[in-house]
Design an enzyme around this catalytic site. Sequence first.
Site, PDB file in Angstrom:
ATOM      1  N   HIS A 106       0.907  -1.193  -0.019  1.00  0.00           N
ATOM      2  CA  HIS A 106       0.041   0.076   0.045  1.00  0.00           C
ATOM      3  C   HIS A 106       0.981   1.223   0.072  1.00  0.00           C
ATOM      4  O   HIS A 106       2.034   1.071   0.729  1.00  0.00           O
ATOM      5  CB  HIS A 106      -1.070   0.214   1.510  1.00  0.00           C
ATOM      6  CG  HIS A 106      -1.671  -1.259   1.534  1.00  0.00           C
ATOM      7  ND1 HIS A 106      -2.614  -1.866   0.422  1.00  0.00           N
ATOM      8  CD2 HIS A 106      -1.503  -2.162   2.393  1.00  0.00           C
ATOM      9  CE1 HIS A 106      -2.958  -2.832   1.090  1.00  0.00           C
ATOM     10  NE2 HIS A 106      -2.384  -2.942   2.144  1.00  0.00           N
ATOM     11  N   GLU A 123      -1.007  -0.494   8.319  1.00  0.00           N
ATOM     12  CA  GLU A 123      -2.007  -1.302   8.774  1.00  0.00           C
ATOM     13  C   GLU A 123      -1.272  -2.340  10.035  1.00  0.00           C
ATOM     14  O   GLU A 123       0.021  -2.380  10.077  1.00  0.00           O
ATOM     15  CB  GLU A 123      -2.816  -2.327   8.011  1.00  0.00           C
ATOM     16  CG  GLU A 123      -1.712  -3.289   7.222  1.00  0.00           C
ATOM     17  CD  GLU A 123      -2.402  -3.817   5.869  1.00  0.00           C
ATOM     18  OE1 GLU A 123      -3.008  -3.228   5.351  1.00  0.00           O
ATOM     19  OE2 GLU A 123      -2.009  -5.144   5.484  1.00  0.00           O
ATOM     20  N   HIS A 181       3.447  -7.275   1.598  1.00  0.00           N
ATOM     21  CA  HIS A 181       2.935  -8.351   2.641  1.00  0.00           C
ATOM     22  C   HIS A 181       1.966  -9.121   1.959  1.00  0.00           C
ATOM     23  O   HIS A 181       1.408  -8.792   0.832  1.00  0.00           O
ATOM     24  CB  HIS A 181       2.486  -7.475   3.722  1.00  0.00           C
ATOM     25  CG  HIS A 181       1.443  -6.437   3.339  1.00  0.00           C
ATOM     26  ND1 HIS A 181       1.496  -5.054   3.132  1.00  0.00           N
ATOM     27  CD2 HIS A 181       0.221  -6.658   3.426  1.00  0.00           C
ATOM     28  CE1 HIS A 181       0.429  -4.599   2.702  1.00  0.00           C
ATOM     29  NE2 HIS A 181      -0.508  -5.644   2.776  1.00  0.00           N
ATOM     30  N   ARG A 201      -1.174  -4.831  -6.228  1.00  0.00           N
ATOM     31  CA  ARG A 201      -0.995  -6.401  -6.142  1.00  0.00           C
ATOM     32  C   ARG A 201       0.276  -6.521  -6.897  1.00  0.00           C
ATOM     33  O   ARG A 201       0.278  -5.966  -8.065  1.00  0.00           O
ATOM     34  CB  ARG A 201      -2.108  -7.072  -6.723  1.00  0.00           C
ATOM     35  CG  ARG A 201      -2.200  -8.466  -6.422  1.00  0.00           C
ATOM     36  CD  ARG A 201      -3.765  -9.228  -6.855  1.00  0.00           C
ATOM     37  NE  ARG A 201      -4.867  -8.788  -6.339  1.00  0.00           N
ATOM     38  CZ  ARG A 201      -5.705  -8.181  -6.876  1.00  0.00           C
ATOM     39  NH1 ARG A 201      -5.672  -8.093  -8.478  1.00  0.00           N
ATOM     40  NH2 ARG A 201      -6.902  -7.925  -6.467  1.00  0.00           N
TER      41      ARG A 201
HETATM   42 ZN    ZN Z   1      -2.577  -4.826   3.237  1.00  0.00          ZN
END
Ligand code: ZN
Length: 326
Positions: A106, A123, A181, A201
Site C-alpha cells: 500500500h 496497517e 506483505h 497487487r
Molecule cells: Zn494490506
Amino acid sequence: MNKGDIKMKILKLTPPTKDYIWGGTRLSKEYGILSFEDRQAEAWMLSCHEAGHCVIENGPFKGRTLSDVLSAEGKGYLGKNCERFESFPILIKLIDALDNLSVQVHPDDAYALENEGEYGKTEAWYIVDCDEDAEIIYGFKKDIDGDTFRKSIEENTLLEYVNRVKVKKGDIFFIEAGTLHAICKGILLAEVQQNSNTTYRVYDYGRLQNGKPRELHIEKALDVTSTKAIDASGKPQGETEKKDGYSETLLTSCDLFTVKRLDVEERAKLCADESSFVSLVALEGNGVVMYADSCVTLYKGDSLFVPAGLGEFEILGEVTVLETRV
Ligand code: ZN
C-alpha cells in the site's frame, strides 16, 4: 435526536462481509457473523468506508449505517484526536484466510492522495488464531534494489526474496505503508488499518479468477515499495499489565491508532474521554458492557463503538477484547 444523545449510547455494529475467493467460513460459524454468502473472507467490524458500511443494530439509531449517523450528528463523537482527519480515520476487519492472499503493498498518504485521491494505508495485524505452520510474508529477507525487485516480478521469482515469518496466536505485526506483505493460508486475524482501500497487487500465485489472472499493479508497486530488509518478531509493543479484574497488553501504537488486548477475567473499568472514540471487538468469550443506566452484550465476534466523551463504562464477564483508539 440531538447531538447529546449519541454521546450517551454505545453502538453495536453489524459488519458487512466480503466473499473473496481465498476466504473460509469461520467468521460465520465460529464468530456468529451474519452473512448470506457461502464464504466470508472478511468482516469489516468498524467501517465507514464506501465499499462496506457497518449498520447499527441497537438503540435509537437501529438500522442506520454508522457513517450516516456519524455525519448527521456532527464530529464530536469521534474525539479530538480525529479532528485532523477529513473522513473516518480507521477501518477494522476480521480476516479468515483459508487460502493465500496476493502479495501486495500500500502507498503512504502523500503518494495515495496524489495518485488515488484517498489516504494511504498503514496497517497492523493481530493473529487471533492460526494453523501450526502458518506464516505471513513481511517485507524482504535482505536489501534488494529496484531492478532486482522488478525482474523478480517479471520472472516470477519474487517469493525467493520475501521474508516469510512463522506466526502464532497473539502475535502482532505493524505493516507500515510501503512494506510488501501477504497473509498466507490458515490464519484468522484482526486488521486495524487506515481507512483506505488502495492496494497494489504484486504477485498472485498465478491464480485465475473467472478464467483470468487478477490485475497486477507493478509500476505503482515499484514506486512505493521499500526494498530494505526488515525484521519481525511479532511481539507486542508493551508488557502485559495486571489490572483490577483484567489484564491489558499494549499491542501496537502509532500516530494513527493504539491497539490493546484486554483479557477480562471478571471486570474491566474503562473510560471513553474526549480524546477518542473506543472500538471494542470481542475475540473470545462473552461479556456485557454496563454504562450509565444501560447495557449491551459483547459476545465473541461482536463489535461495539463507544463514542468519545461517553465517560466510564465497565466490561463484565470472561472475554478477550481488541480495544482500538485513535
Ligand atoms: Zn494490506
